[in-house]
Design a protein around this motif. Structure first.
Motif, short mmCIF file in Angstrom:
data_model
loop_
_atom_site.label_atom_id
_atom_site.label_comp_id
_atom_site.label_asym_id
_atom_site.label_seq_id
_atom_site.Cartn_x
_atom_site.Cartn_y
_atom_site.Cartn_z
N GLY A 1 0.69 -1.14 -0.11
CA GLY A 1 -0.07 0.10 -0.08
C GLY A 1 0.74 1.17 0.00
O GLY A 1 2.16 1.20 0.16
N PRO A 2 0.18 2.35 -0.34
CA PRO A 2 0.86 3.70 -0.36
C PRO A 2 1.68 4.13 0.75
O PRO A 2 2.97 4.50 0.60
N ALA A 3 1.15 3.86 2.14
CA ALA A 3 1.95 4.32 3.01
C ALA A 3 3.15 3.43 3.46
O ALA A 3 4.19 3.87 3.75
N VAL B 1 5.89 4.26 1.03
CA VAL B 1 6.57 5.45 1.52
C VAL B 1 7.68 5.22 2.57
O VAL B 1 8.71 5.73 2.67
N ARG B 2 7.03 4.27 3.68
CA ARG B 2 8.04 3.86 4.57
C ARG B 2 9.31 3.27 4.16
O ARG B 2 10.22 3.44 4.64
N ARG B 3 9.06 2.29 2.97
CA ARG B 3 10.06 1.73 2.64
C ARG B 3 11.06 2.23 1.76
O ARG B 3 12.29 2.06 1.52
N PHE B 4 10.47 3.20 0.86
CA PHE B 4 11.36 3.83 -0.24
C PHE B 4 11.36 5.37 -0.44
O PHE B 4 11.85 5.85 -1.25
N ALA C 1 -9.72 2.74 8.55
CA ALA C 1 -8.92 2.32 7.22
C ALA C 1 -9.43 3.15 6.10
O ALA C 1 -8.77 3.47 5.22
N VAL C 2 -10.60 3.63 6.20
CA VAL C 2 -11.29 4.27 5.09
C VAL C 2 -10.44 5.73 5.20
O VAL C 2 -10.05 6.37 4.15
N ARG C 3 -10.45 6.38 6.29
CA ARG C 3 -9.49 7.56 6.52
C ARG C 3 -8.03 7.42 6.20
O ARG C 3 -7.65 8.38 5.69
N ALA C 4 -7.56 6.24 6.48
CA ALA C 4 -6.29 5.95 6.19
C ALA C 4 -5.81 6.01 4.69
O ALA C 4 -4.94 6.59 4.21
#
Length: 464
Positions: free
Chosen positions: A88-90, A93-96, A145-148
């Motif tokens: 997922g997007p988050a 971002v955390r990984r790369f 999860a919707v907001r996330a």
């Protein structure tokens, strides 16, 4: 092997409804020379061949398929052409970092449109319909999860056209029992998987590729002049492409690289118009909840509802067998789940049930690579998100083999080191633990209304 002519149509509704006889092409016998040899006539192998031949029509491309084109996940999936990859997007971002995450998601979205474009250009009746993806919060515990989901795409500047849907706005699209809201992403589409993969096979043949079926690869040799070997022959090539997804685990050299995880599906009879009037769903969106244990729905062109999900047990030793495609406890759970989504369909007849293995790498993220020294290209690990992602992988493999620089070959899914899965019995113990723990977390959320914390061992092990 050994499905037989009638058996291939019985693999899934999609192959039964592929619109053509599933007569196997000739098998490989003896030695063949090629510029590129491909293992697997599913989406990844066919897309790789397609773009190689588009970019260089002079290439000799040979494809080896263990059964018939589309026999694996490409002919069995839920019909989603997803604008995401399995991470997922988050987490991207955390990984790369933000930039690489944004570029990866833009490439994944572009692959959805590319599938539709090529299908139209090549005259493939893929039934491509771009209605987007609706992920439904079925209970208060799924609302965070919707907001996330909204927040993660907003942070990357990729939320244009996306919407957080309230109960009433969701009901104007599709009426789902116990829905508390939803997240809508307009980028996704649905396809007819069988017609897409069978049409793609014909398209690469028109461009000069040769497909040998009922020719399972039993080994490969890397180095100068790599080789794909079957029981009755071999293909010597300048480069080989390993595009067998979960089935790569059958090769001794890759056995612990790919974990085969079974995903199963049930399908209703065509619904009458009065049922669709109650349900809505006129735009053919892909549907799912935010369950940790995964569910997915699609509406077929002829008015059926497909409901799929995980739940079938991981098999010791990463075994893959035809008999595992059906697991009645899981299929029964899926039928019950569909009625739980749409109680007005109580009593509906289910006409089909099938399943098959998908490929999962140790970090849940796809991998695409080519090593010029060994002559081996590889793409796998879509974790059920491969319909569009395989198109992206095919374009990347073509650029890598041809030595062409592009923005795609710099994506973080390319050329990365893949960690092996643990040996047995640790692999079996870990996979079974995560499966059961995620199911328990989903049940607790439904019972208490409290969302998962993200801190449990199972959530951390499966973080993606």
């Amino acid at each position: 092997m050994g499905q037989g002519r009638a058996g291939y149509a019985g693999v899934s509704f999609w192959l039964e409804d592929a619109g053509e006889p599933l007569l196997p092409r000739p098998s490989l016998e003896g030695e063949v020379e090629a510029d590129v040899a491909v293992l697997g006539a599913g989406y990844t192998g066919l897309w790789s061949a397609y773009y190689l031949l588009r970019k260089d029509p002079s290439l000799r491309v040979v494809i080896l398929e263990a059964e018939v084109a589309g026999f694996g996940a490409s002919g069995r999936n839920g019909g989603w052409c997803s604008p995401n990859i399995s991470v997922g997007p988050a987490e991207l971002v955390r990984r790369f970092g933000r930039r690489a995450a944004r570029e990866t998601l833009l490439a994944a979205r572009g692959a959805v449109d590319e599938v539709g474009r090529v299908a139209e250009e090549e005259g493939i009746d893929a039934r491509f319909r771009k209605g987007g993806v609706v992920r439904v919060a079925r209970g208060r515990h799924e609302l965070p999860a919707v907001r996330a989901a909204w927040g993660a795409l907003s942070a990357l500047g990729l939320a244009d056209g996306c919407r957080v849907l309230g109960v009433e706005e969701l009901a104007r699209r599709v009426r789902v029992e116990r829905a508390e809201g939803a997240f809508f992403d307009p980028q996704g589409a649905v396809v007819h998987p069988g017609r897409l993969v069978r049409g793609l096979a014909r398209a690469v043949e028109r461009r000069g590729a040769v497909i040998f079926e009922r020719s399972p690869v039993v080994d490969f040799v890397d180095g100068p002049g790599p080789v794909l070997r079957t029981a009755k022959g071999e293909v010597r090539a300048g480069a080989v492409v390993l595009a067998g997804e979960a089935y790569l685990s059958r090769l001794r050299k890759l056995h612990r690289m790919v974990l085969p995880v079974y995903s199963l599906i049930v399908l209703t009879e065509p619904l009458p118009e009065e049922s669709w009037a109650e349900i809505g769903w006129e735009n053919h969106e892909c549907l799912a909840s935010f369950k940790l244990s995964v569910d997915y729905l699609s509406r077929t062109p002829d008015g059926r509802i497909l409901f799929g999900g995980r739940g079938a047990p991981y098999r010791f030793g990463s075994r893959i067998r035809d008999g595992y495609d059906r697991h009645e406890p899981t299929h029964a759970m899926l039928r019950e789940s569909l009625i739980d989504w749409f109680p007005q369909l109580s009593g509906v007849r289910f006409t089909h049930a099938w399943g098959g293995p998908l490929g999962m790498l140790r970090d849940w993220m796809p991998a695409v690579s080519f090593d010029p020294a060994s002559g081996v290209a590889l793409a796998c690990g879509y974790v059920g998100q491969g319909v569009a992602a395989s198109n992206l992988a095919g374009r990347i493999i073509a650029d890598l083999i041809l030595g062409r620089d592009s923005s795609l070959v710099r994506l973080p899914i390319v050329g990365r080191r893949v960690r092996k899965w643990e040996p047995e019995p640790l692999r079996w113990l870990g996979a079974r633990y995560v499966q059961r723990a995620l199911e328990r977390l989903d049940e607790r959320g439904r019972r208490t209304g409290r969302p998962p914390t993200g801190r449990s061992l199972a959530e951390r092990l499966s973080r993606h």
